[in-house]
Design a protein around this motif. Structure first.
Motif, mmCIF file in Angstrom:
data_model
loop_
_atom_site.group_PDB
_atom_site.id
_atom_site.type_symbol
_atom_site.label_atom_id
_atom_site.label_comp_id
_atom_site.label_asym_id
_atom_site.label_seq_id
_atom_site.Cartn_x
_atom_site.Cartn_y
_atom_site.Cartn_z
ATOM 1 N N ALA A 169 -20.152 -6.833 79.758
ATOM 2 C CA ALA A 169 -20.413 -6.175 78.619
ATOM 3 C C ALA A 169 -20.984 -4.938 78.850
ATOM 4 N N ASP A 170 -20.879 -4.362 80.104
ATOM 5 C CA ASP A 170 -21.630 -3.142 80.798
ATOM 6 C C ASP A 170 -21.344 -1.966 79.594
ATOM 7 N N GLN A 171 -22.276 -1.405 78.923
ATOM 8 C CA GLN A 171 -22.135 -0.221 78.037
ATOM 9 C C GLN A 171 -23.586 0.321 77.862
ATOM 10 N N SER A 172 -23.612 1.756 77.380
ATOM 11 C CA SER A 172 -24.722 2.342 77.233
ATOM 12 C C SER A 172 -24.641 3.170 75.900
ATOM 13 N N PHE A 173 -25.814 3.449 74.978
ATOM 14 C CA PHE A 173 -25.896 4.217 73.852
ATOM 15 C C PHE A 173 -27.245 4.637 73.546
ATOM 16 N N SER A 174 -27.501 5.636 72.727
ATOM 17 C CA SER A 174 -28.817 6.098 72.258
ATOM 18 C C SER A 174 -28.938 5.752 70.901
ATOM 19 N N LEU A 175 -30.203 5.731 70.432
ATOM 20 C CA LEU A 175 -30.757 5.585 69.083
ATOM 21 C C LEU A 175 -31.827 6.547 68.671
ATOM 22 N N GLY A 176 -31.853 6.996 67.577
ATOM 23 C CA GLY A 176 -32.880 7.867 67.157
ATOM 24 C C GLY A 176 -32.643 8.780 65.999
ATOM 25 N N PRO A 177 -33.583 9.369 65.398
ATOM 26 C CA PRO A 177 -33.373 10.152 63.990
ATOM 27 C C PRO A 177 -32.244 11.358 64.293
ATOM 28 N N GLU A 178 -32.183 11.755 65.450
ATOM 29 C CA GLU A 178 -31.189 13.045 65.715
ATOM 30 C C GLU A 178 -29.753 12.328 66.433
ATOM 31 N N GLN A 179 -29.730 11.295 66.664
ATOM 32 C CA GLN A 179 -28.896 10.629 67.110
ATOM 33 C C GLN A 179 -27.825 10.235 65.910
ATOM 34 N N PRO A 180 -26.467 9.885 66.372
ATOM 35 C CA PRO A 180 -25.461 9.404 65.324
ATOM 36 C C PRO A 180 -25.909 8.132 64.458
ATOM 37 N N PHE A 181 -26.727 7.446 65.259
ATOM 38 C CA PHE A 181 -27.220 5.952 64.849
ATOM 39 C C PHE A 181 -28.681 5.780 65.073
ATOM 40 N N ARG A 182 -29.380 5.162 64.241
ATOM 41 C CA ARG A 182 -30.779 4.810 64.416
ATOM 42 C C ARG A 182 -31.106 3.417 64.788
ATOM 43 N N PHE A 183 -30.144 2.526 64.408
ATOM 44 C CA PHE A 183 -30.144 1.095 64.217
ATOM 45 C C PHE A 183 -29.011 0.362 64.967
ATOM 46 N N ALA A 184 -29.282 -0.675 65.531
ATOM 47 C CA ALA A 184 -28.192 -1.200 66.300
ATOM 48 C C ALA A 184 -28.736 -2.868 66.434
ATOM 49 N N ILE A 185 -27.521 -3.512 66.783
ATOM 50 C CA ILE A 185 -27.693 -5.109 66.955
ATOM 51 C C ILE A 185 -26.820 -5.184 68.414
ATOM 52 N N VAL A 186 -27.515 -5.617 69.464
ATOM 53 C CA VAL A 186 -26.782 -6.159 70.692
ATOM 54 C C VAL A 186 -26.694 -7.695 70.565
ATOM 55 N N ARG A 187 -25.479 -8.075 70.232
ATOM 56 C CA ARG A 187 -25.299 -9.644 70.406
ATOM 57 C C ARG A 187 -25.426 -10.172 71.762
ATOM 58 N N ALA A 188 -25.812 -11.490 71.832
ATOM 59 C CA ALA A 188 -25.973 -12.379 72.803
ATOM 60 C C ALA A 188 -24.653 -12.251 73.858
ATOM 61 N N ASN A 189 -23.551 -12.048 73.227
ATOM 62 C CA ASN A 189 -22.490 -11.931 74.351
ATOM 63 C C ASN A 189 -22.218 -10.512 74.790
ATOM 64 N N GLY A 190 -23.157 -9.768 74.363
ATOM 65 C CA GLY A 190 -22.950 -7.978 74.577
ATOM 66 C C GLY A 190 -22.542 -7.347 73.789
ATOM 67 N N GLU A 191 -21.650 -7.794 72.779
ATOM 68 C CA GLU A 191 -21.115 -6.738 71.588
ATOM 69 C C GLU A 191 -22.219 -6.111 70.975
ATOM 70 N N VAL A 192 -21.940 -4.895 70.537
ATOM 71 C CA VAL A 192 -22.938 -3.939 70.014
ATOM 72 C C VAL A 192 -22.660 -3.482 68.390
ATOM 73 N N GLU A 193 -23.016 -3.591 67.509
ATOM 74 C CA GLU A 193 -23.056 -3.148 66.286
ATOM 75 C C GLU A 193 -24.062 -2.002 65.973
ATOM 76 N N LEU A 194 -23.491 -0.641 65.734
ATOM 77 C CA LEU A 194 -24.095 0.653 65.412
ATOM 78 C C LEU A 194 -24.673 0.531 63.851
ATOM 79 N N LEU A 195 -25.536 0.721 63.309
ATOM 80 C CA LEU A 195 -25.822 0.578 61.862
ATOM 81 C C LEU A 195 -26.525 1.955 61.531
ATOM 82 N N LEU A 196 -26.202 2.229 60.324
ATOM 83 C CA LEU A 196 -26.708 3.458 59.566
ATOM 84 C C LEU A 196 -27.931 3.142 58.645
#
Length: 384
Positions: A169-196
Motif C-alpha cells: 500500500a505504498d503511497q505518499s501525501f502531505s497535510l497542512g493548512p496550505e495543503q488540500p487537506f489538513r486531516f487524514a486517517i491511515v487505516r491498518a491495511n494501508g488505505e488512506v482517508e483524507l478529511l476536510l
C-alpha cells in the motif's frame, strides 16, 4: 559484617553504574509535566519521570492510563504525550555544542501532539515512525494518534509529509493548512482517508502555537500589572489587533522570559473572578460574562476551565484544559460554540503577581463563518 551505611554505599554505587551511560550523554530535553505514571526506559533500566527530569536520545518514554506528559526538547520542540502512549526516542540531537543529526522517533502506541523546534530544517531531518506510516516534518505543529491499528493525523500548522509503509500500500501525501487537506486517517491495511474536518479523536481541537521568543521578563510583567494592570498594556508596544479593530495585549510578547519554575504555590485553586478584560465580538456588545479556571499547582496542570459570554448572535461557550509549559500555561480548547454554530479558537495565559492571577488572551471564531469572532485579553483572579 558490613554496616548499614556500607550497604547503602554499595547500593548507591550500583545505581550509579547503570546510570553512567546516561550521565555521560547530554540530555536531549526535560520533563515539564508528568501526570500519573510516566516512565523512561534505557539500558534495560526504568526510571520514573517527574517535572524537570531529563530525557535522553535513547529513552523509551511511556505514559500509563489516565496519565500524560509534556517534554521540552533542547531545540525548543514540545512533545505532549497522551495517556497509554509509548514513544521511543531513537535519536534527538541536543542542538548544543555543534551536535548534528536528524530527529528520529517511533510512536509505538497511543498519541502525541508535537510542536517542532529548531532542529528540523526539512522532512529528511525529522522522522516519526509508526506501524503504518512514516511522518516527515518541515517545521510544524502536528498531532498523531494510533487507535485500534489506525493512524489519525492532523497538520495544525506547517506541512507534514506522510509515507504509508504497509506492505503493498505504498503511497505518499502531505497535510497542512496550505495543503488540500489538513486531516487524514491511515487505516491498518494501508488505505488512506483524507478529511476536510478534524476527526473527533482530536478532542482538543486546534491548539495554539508557541509564544515567540521576545524579551520581556516576569519581573517586568509583575511590576507592570501592579502599577497599571490591563490599561498599561493597551498603551504598550505589546499590541495585536483583533477582527473588530480593538487592541488587546499579545501574550507572545508577554510570556517570553517568564519562567514557570519560579512558581512556589501548592494545592488546588479556582480562578473565577474576571477582574479585567478587553473582549469584543463582531456580533455586538457582550453581556453575562463568566470565566473560570481550576489550577492544580501540585500536578502542574489545568484540570478544567470554561467561559460563557452573550452577544446578539447568542452565547459564546467554551471548555478547555491544559498543563504548565516552560514559560506559560499551555491551554487547549476542547469544545466551543456560538449560538447554534460550532466554533474553535485558542487561549493562552501566564501567572502574575506570585501566581494569584492569570493574564491571558482568547480568540474564538465560528467554523462555518470565521468572520464571526470574539477576541480579547483578560485578567482572571481568585474570589476575594
Amino acid at each position: 559484617m558490613h554496616s548499614r551505611s556500607s550497604r547503602c554505599c554499595v547500593v548507591a554505587f550500583i545505581v550509579l553504574l547503570w546510570q553512567l551511560p546516561l550521565l555521560a550523554e547530554e540530555a536531549a530535553g526535560k520533563t515539564i509535566m508528568a501526570r500519573g505514571s510516566v516512565q523512561a526506559s534505557a539500558e534495560q533500566q526504568s526510571r520514573a519521570l517527574k517535572r524537570q527530569s531529563p530525557v535522553f536520545g535513547v529513552d523509551l518514554v511511556s505514559t500509563g492510563s489516565e496519565s500524560s506528559s509534556q517534554l521540552r526538547m533542547k531545540d525548543g520542540g514540545l512533545l505532549s504525550m497522551h495517556a497509554d502512549t509509548e514513544l521511543a526516542i531513537r535519536n534527538y540531537p541536543s542542538g548544543q555544542g555543534g551536535a548534528q543529526g536528524a530527529v528520529s522517533m517511533d510512536l509505538l502506541k497511543g498519541g502525541l501532539r508535537t510542536i517542532t523546534g529548531s532542529l528540523p530544517q526539512s522532512a529528511k531531518d525529522y522522522q516519526l515512525n509508526t506501524p503504518v506510516a512514516t511522518i516527515g516534518v518541515r517545521g510544524t505543529h502536528y498531532e498523531a494518534v494510533l487507535q485500534q491499528g489506525d493512524l489519525y493525523l492532523a497538520g495544525w500548522d506547517g506541512i507534514i509529509d506522510i509515507r504509508v509503509t504497509v506492505p503493498g500500500a505504498d503511497q505518499s501525501f502531505s497535510l497542512g493548512p496550505e495543503q488540500p487537506f489538513r486531516f487524514a486517517i491511515v487505516r491498518a491495511n494501508g488505505e488512506v482517508e483524507l478529511l476536510l474536518r478534524a476527526p473527533t479523536i482530536f478532542a482538543a481541537g486546534q491548539p495554539g502555537t508557541l509564544a515567540d521568543q521576545t524579551e520581556f521578563t516576569g519581573q517586568q510583567l509583575t511590576a507592570a500589572m501592579s502599577d497599571g494592570g490591563l490599561d498599561l498594556f493597551v498603551k504598550s508596544p505589546a499590541l495585536a489587533r483583533d477582527a473588530s479593530g480593538v487592541d488587546f495585549y499579545d501574550n507572545s510578547y508577554l510570556t517570553a522570559g517568564w519562567g514557570m519554575d519560579t512558581i512556589t504555590r501548592s494545592g488546588i485553586a479556582s480562578f473565577d473572578q474576571l477582574s479585567q478584560h478587553s473582549f469584543s465580538s463582531t456580533a455586538g456588545s457582550l453581556s453575562d460574562l463568566s470565566m473560570s479556571m481550576e489550577i492544580d499547582f501540585d500536578s502542574a496542570w489545568v484540570p478544567s476551565g470554561q467561559l460563557s459570554f452573550t452577544d446578539a448572535g447568542g452565547e459564546w461557550f467554551a471548555t478547555f484544559n491544559g498543563v504548565f509549559g516552560e514559560q506559560s500555561l499551555e491551554l487547549f480548547i476542547n469544545f466551543a460554540s456560538h449560538g447554534n454554530q460550532v466554533a474553535d479558537g485558542s487561549i493562552s495565559g501566564v501567572f502574575i503577581n506570585d501566581a494569584t492571577a492569570i493574564l491571558g488572551n482568547l480568540n474564538l471564531a465560528e467554523l462555518d463563518h470565521p468572520t464571526v469572532r470574539l477576541d480579547g485579553g483578560f485578567v482572571l483572579t481568585e474570589q476575594p
